[in-house]
Write a protein that holds these residues in place. Sequence first.
Motif, short mmCIF file in Angstrom:
data_model
loop_
_atom_site.label_atom_id
_atom_site.label_comp_id
_atom_site.label_asym_id
_atom_site.label_seq_id
_atom_site.Cartn_x
_atom_site.Cartn_y
_atom_site.Cartn_z
N VAL A 115 79.99 34.57 -36.27
CA VAL A 115 78.83 34.31 -37.11
C VAL A 115 78.00 33.25 -36.42
O VAL A 115 78.52 32.21 -36.02
CB VAL A 115 79.26 33.84 -38.51
CG1 VAL A 115 78.05 33.53 -39.37
CG2 VAL A 115 80.15 34.87 -39.18
N PHE A 116 76.69 33.50 -36.25
CA PHE A 116 75.84 32.55 -35.55
C PHE A 116 74.41 32.70 -36.04
O PHE A 116 74.07 33.66 -36.73
CB PHE A 116 75.92 32.76 -34.03
CG PHE A 116 75.45 34.12 -33.60
CD1 PHE A 116 74.13 34.32 -33.23
CD2 PHE A 116 76.32 35.19 -33.54
CE1 PHE A 116 73.69 35.58 -32.83
CE2 PHE A 116 75.90 36.44 -33.14
CZ PHE A 116 74.58 36.64 -32.78
N ALA A 117 73.57 31.75 -35.69
CA ALA A 117 72.15 31.78 -36.03
C ALA A 117 71.35 31.61 -34.75
O ALA A 117 71.63 30.74 -33.95
CB ALA A 117 71.81 30.67 -37.01
N ASP A 118 70.37 32.47 -34.55
CA ASP A 118 69.44 32.34 -33.42
C ASP A 118 68.26 31.48 -33.84
O ASP A 118 67.67 31.71 -34.91
CB ASP A 118 68.90 33.72 -33.00
CG ASP A 118 69.89 34.51 -32.18
OD1 ASP A 118 70.75 33.91 -31.54
OD2 ASP A 118 69.78 35.76 -32.19
N ASN A 119 67.92 30.49 -33.03
CA ASN A 119 66.72 29.66 -33.26
C ASN A 119 66.70 29.03 -34.65
O ASN A 119 65.67 29.00 -35.32
CB ASN A 119 65.45 30.47 -33.05
CG ASN A 119 65.37 31.03 -31.66
OD1 ASN A 119 65.69 30.35 -30.70
ND2 ASN A 119 64.94 32.27 -31.54
#
Length: 58
Positions: A36-40
């Motif tokens: 699980v990750f978030a871009d920008n």
Amino acid sequence: MADASSVEVYAENALGQQVVLTDQIFPDPSSTGVDVFADNGTAILTRLQAWQRASIWK
């Protein structure tokens, strides 16, 4: 929801706004996890539910 080549993600933010993401994937056969990750930006995962689905190919 995921199968051999697709994944669907259903999400809701703190304001109750909902989003559905669908994508076709081709994971490495040895892959066994989820990231699980978030871009920008940033995101906080507060709850995760997962279900194992039965195969339609019996």
